[in-house]
Scaffold this motif. Sequence first.
Motif, PDB file in Angstrom:
ATOM      1  N   ILE A 157       0.847  -1.201   0.000  1.00  0.00           N
ATOM      2  CA  ILE A 157       0.000   0.000   0.000  1.00  0.00           C
ATOM      3  C   ILE A 157       0.880   1.249   0.000  1.00  0.00           C
ATOM      4  CG2 ILE A 157      -1.764   1.271   1.280  1.00  0.00           C
ATOM      5  CD1 ILE A 157      -2.667  -1.402   2.457  1.00  0.00           C
ATOM      6  N   ILE A 158       1.935   1.210   0.809  1.00  0.00           N
ATOM      7  CA  ILE A 158       2.879   2.324   0.872  1.00  0.00           C
ATOM      8  C   ILE A 158       3.499   2.574  -0.510  1.00  0.00           C
ATOM      9  CG2 ILE A 158       5.016   3.126   1.949  1.00  0.00           C
ATOM     10  CD1 ILE A 158       2.658   2.939   3.878  1.00  0.00           C
ATOM     11  N   ARG A 159       3.824   1.509  -1.206  1.00  0.00           N
ATOM     12  CA  ARG A 159       4.459   1.658  -2.522  1.00  0.00           C
ATOM     13  C   ARG A 159       3.457   2.130  -3.575  1.00  0.00           C
ATOM     14  NH1 ARG A 159       7.021  -2.949  -0.392  1.00  0.00           N
ATOM     15  NH2 ARG A 159       5.731  -4.437  -1.559  1.00  0.00           N
ATOM     16  N   TYR A 160       2.215   1.628  -3.502  1.00  0.00           N
ATOM     17  CA  TYR A 160       1.190   2.117  -4.427  1.00  0.00           C
ATOM     18  C   TYR A 160       0.971   3.622  -4.261  1.00  0.00           C
ATOM     19  CZ  TYR A 160      -0.487  -2.445  -6.089  1.00  0.00           C
ATOM     20  OH  TYR A 160      -0.603  -3.664  -6.697  1.00  0.00           O
ATOM     21  N   ALA A 161       1.108   4.099  -3.028  1.00  0.00           N
ATOM     22  CA  ALA A 161       0.871   5.521  -2.748  1.00  0.00           C
ATOM     23  C   ALA A 161       2.096   6.382  -3.021  1.00  0.00           C
ATOM     24  CB  ALA A 161       0.437   5.690  -1.294  1.00  0.00           C
ATOM     25  N   ASP A 162       3.195   5.761  -3.465  1.00  0.00           N
ATOM     26  CA  ASP A 162       4.444   6.489  -3.729  1.00  0.00           C
ATOM     27  C   ASP A 162       5.004   7.140  -2.474  1.00  0.00           C
ATOM     28  OD1 ASP A 162       4.658   5.844  -6.404  1.00  0.00           O
ATOM     29  OD2 ASP A 162       3.526   7.600  -7.082  1.00  0.00           O
ATOM     30  N   TYR A 163       4.767   6.520  -1.321  1.00  0.00           N
ATOM     31  CA  TYR A 163       5.430   6.994  -0.103  1.00  0.00           C
ATOM     32  C   TYR A 163       6.880   6.517  -0.162  1.00  0.00           C
ATOM     33  CZ  TYR A 163       0.740   7.874   1.813  1.00  0.00           C
ATOM     34  OH  TYR A 163      -0.535   8.322   2.034  1.00  0.00           O
ATOM     35  N   PHE A 164       7.816   7.419   0.047  1.00  0.00           N
ATOM     36  CA  PHE A 164       9.223   7.094  -0.156  1.00  0.00           C
ATOM     37  C   PHE A 164       9.907   6.692   1.147  1.00  0.00           C
ATOM     38  CE2 PHE A 164       8.621  10.571  -3.438  1.00  0.00           C
ATOM     39  CZ  PHE A 164       8.342   9.680  -4.453  1.00  0.00           C
ATOM     40  N   PRO A 165      10.818   5.717   1.086  1.00  0.00           N
ATOM     41  CA  PRO A 165      11.653   5.426   2.264  1.00  0.00           C
ATOM     42  C   PRO A 165      12.688   6.532   2.423  1.00  0.00           C
ATOM     43  CG  PRO A 165      12.351   4.076   0.417  1.00  0.00           C
ATOM     44  CD  PRO A 165      11.126   4.813  -0.056  1.00  0.00           C
ATOM     45  N   ILE A 166      12.949   6.895   3.676  1.00  0.00           N
ATOM     46  CA  ILE A 166      13.914   7.967   3.939  1.00  0.00           C
ATOM     47  C   ILE A 166      15.316   7.497   3.590  1.00  0.00           C
ATOM     48  CG2 ILE A 166      14.916   9.430   5.729  1.00  0.00           C
ATOM     49  CD1 ILE A 166      12.253   9.267   7.198  1.00  0.00           C
ATOM     50  N   SER A 167      16.018   8.297   2.830  1.00  0.00           N
ATOM     51  CA  SER A 167      17.408   8.011   2.476  1.00  0.00           C
ATOM     52  C   SER A 167      18.127   9.335   2.257  1.00  0.00           C
ATOM     53  CB  SER A 167      17.486   7.146   1.211  1.00  0.00           C
ATOM     54  OG  SER A 167      17.042   7.878   0.087  1.00  0.00           O
ATOM     55  N   ASP A 168      19.424   9.263   2.142  1.00  0.00           N
ATOM     56  CA  ASP A 168      20.231  10.470   1.944  1.00  0.00           C
ATOM     57  C   ASP A 168      20.597  10.684   0.478  1.00  0.00           C
ATOM     58  OD1 ASP A 168      20.243  10.923   4.680  1.00  0.00           O
ATOM     59  OD2 ASP A 168      21.979   9.612   4.982  1.00  0.00           O
ATOM     60  N   THR A 169      19.949   9.954  -0.410  1.00  0.00           N
ATOM     61  CA  THR A 169      20.366   9.998  -1.802  1.00  0.00           C
ATOM     62  C   THR A 169      19.691  11.133  -2.549  1.00  0.00           C
ATOM     63  OG1 THR A 169      18.596   8.501  -2.493  1.00  0.00           O
ATOM     64  CG2 THR A 169      20.658   7.493  -1.768  1.00  0.00           C
ATOM     65  N   ASP A 170      20.339  11.595  -3.590  1.00  0.00           N
ATOM     66  CA  ASP A 170      19.752  12.614  -4.460  1.00  0.00           C
ATOM     67  C   ASP A 170      18.571  12.052  -5.228  1.00  0.00           C
ATOM     68  OD1 ASP A 170      21.639  14.438  -3.632  1.00  0.00           O
ATOM     69  OD2 ASP A 170      23.047  13.966  -5.256  1.00  0.00           O
ATOM     70  N   GLU A 171      18.567  10.719  -5.423  1.00  0.00           N
ATOM     71  CA  GLU A 171      17.468  10.091  -6.149  1.00  0.00           C
ATOM     72  C   GLU A 171      16.141  10.315  -5.437  1.00  0.00           C
ATOM     73  OE1 GLU A 171      16.061   5.659  -7.733  1.00  0.00           O
ATOM     74  OE2 GLU A 171      17.906   5.903  -6.575  1.00  0.00           O
ATOM     75  N   MET A 172      16.134  10.247  -4.082  1.00  0.00           N
ATOM     76  CA  MET A 172      14.914  10.475  -3.328  1.00  0.00           C
ATOM     77  C   MET A 172      14.408  11.892  -3.547  1.00  0.00           C
ATOM     78  SD  MET A 172      14.223  10.351   0.807  1.00  0.00           S
ATOM     79  CE  MET A 172      15.089  11.899   1.064  1.00  0.00           C
ATOM     80  N   ILE A 173      15.313  12.858  -3.521  1.00  0.00           N
ATOM     81  CA  ILE A 173      14.913  14.246  -3.725  1.00  0.00           C
ATOM     82  C   ILE A 173      14.372  14.447  -5.130  1.00  0.00           C
ATOM     83  CG2 ILE A 173      15.763  16.617  -3.808  1.00  0.00           C
ATOM     84  CD1 ILE A 173      17.648  15.962  -1.562  1.00  0.00           C
ATOM     85  N   THR A 174      14.978  13.790  -6.109  1.00  0.00           N
ATOM     86  CA  THR A 174      14.503  13.895  -7.483  1.00  0.00           C
ATOM     87  C   THR A 174      13.092  13.346  -7.619  1.00  0.00           C
ATOM     88  OG1 THR A 174      16.768  13.679  -8.314  1.00  0.00           O
ATOM     89  CG2 THR A 174      14.973  13.266  -9.873  1.00  0.00           C
ATOM     90  N   LYS A 175      12.818  12.187  -6.972  1.00  0.00           N
ATOM     91  CA  LYS A 175      11.479  11.600  -7.015  1.00  0.00           C
ATOM     92  C   LYS A 175      10.461  12.506  -6.319  1.00  0.00           C
ATOM     93  CE  LYS A 175      12.844   6.715  -7.214  1.00  0.00           C
ATOM     94  NZ  LYS A 175      12.811   5.410  -6.517  1.00  0.00           N
TER      95      LYS A 175
END
Length: 485
Positions: free
Chosen positions: A357-375
């Motif tokens: 459900i979390i993934r269907y909702a596009d809830y992101f796991p916390i990380s320090d990567t630039d990829e998370m910020i881009t998403k």
Amino acid sequence: MRHNGVDSIRLCVIIPTYNNAGTIRQVISDVAGYCQDVIVVNDGSTDDTVAILDCLPIPITLVSYPKNKGKGHALVKGFLKAKELGFTHAITIDADGQHFPEDIPLFIKKMEENPEGIIVGCRNLTEKNMPRQNTFANRFSNFWFRLQTGVNLSDTQSGFRLYNLSALRLLKLITARYEAELELLVFSAWMGTSISTVNVRVYYPPAEERVSHFRPVYDFFRISVLNTILCIGAMFFRSFYFIKQALYTIFSFCYFIVDALILTVIGFLLITIGGATEKHKYLYHRLLQKNARFIIHHVPGTKFTWRNPQGEDFQKPSIIISNHQSHLDLMAIMMLTPKLIILTKKWVWHNPFYGIIIRYADYFPISDTDEMITKMQAKIDEGYSVMIFPEGTRSEDCKIKLFQRGAFYLAEQLKLDILPVFIKGFGKVLPKKSYYLHPGKMSLEVKSRICRDQLTAEENYRELSKRIRRQYLKWNHEEVKLYKR
């Protein structure tokens, strides 16, 4: 007295009196120096008390009846009158002059920590001139109270107390006489009302000057009978309470399982089969919002309220932050807007039960990567806000923990406003280390948006995290802060 916080609090003082002509005038005068709202209950006095009350230069609210019916009856009449006049809290003080009205500020200060419970003024039982039978009666009462409620209280017989009037239950069952104050405490403890104490002074005049309505043999007999009944009642009440809360918890857990399965199936049909389009994602978020709103308003044994005084419409993307007390917090946040992305811990994102459900909702796991910020930026461009708990973990005692800097770093990097949300009561309903639900009240308030242009150029995200945490501490304090009218 009035409270200037979110919920209005009005405080009065109730003074029950029976044949206290020698002391009542001075007691009322001293009390009026600390609270202007005084309710005096004349319990059928036959001395000069009535004449003194009629001639007082101090305005009071008088409740009077011709026949003496006992202190318990007088207290109930006082509580009902206070409720009728719109008061939310009341301090009770005896009319015989044994209590010091100068100690009233102690109750008010303690009330800032415990506005929803009962505060008992504990006397020094070794005080000079303390009647021996009173000391024995108090210890006797303390023992039975601990047995009936599991609460250790050093002075269950003190008449100097502060009550949250909404916390008083079963007033119709309160007996009329000396033992009524013990019943008030027992019934309140059974209903889950918190009971705290403050140390107060006490004065007992010499025996020849003392006015006492305590009858040792008769009153001890009544107290013994009452305690026998209450002990039997405690066994039934605790069994009933445990069963009720267990059923609430089992029902809620089963509902959560079924709800999660339904949301998973809908997500599969809508997104996996139908396609992960922006429209389908938004529809899924709308479903999550409505589902969260239904759940948070129907937690068994609880009442939920929320305020949005600024009329925030959540149309402009922001970093939404909130204090964190319970697993229920998330439902309250999710109900605010469908356009919401929540940052979760990695174990939540990978959870085999509801992680999908979390993934269907596009809830992101916390990380320090630039990829998370881009998403996140991609979702922000679609009009979504990002939500994160700055404390990082739930608080065990509902106090505001240290804020981590991640939320404020993201606000700086993504150039977003910060939208604070303040929650209260969730940690009491479902505490961090509890496995079942507790009855109680939960509330949420959407605070004023902190716009990017309100921040000084010199303030970095580290300084901002400290400043906003101080603001949360202030809000937490203002919930119960009192001031004199």
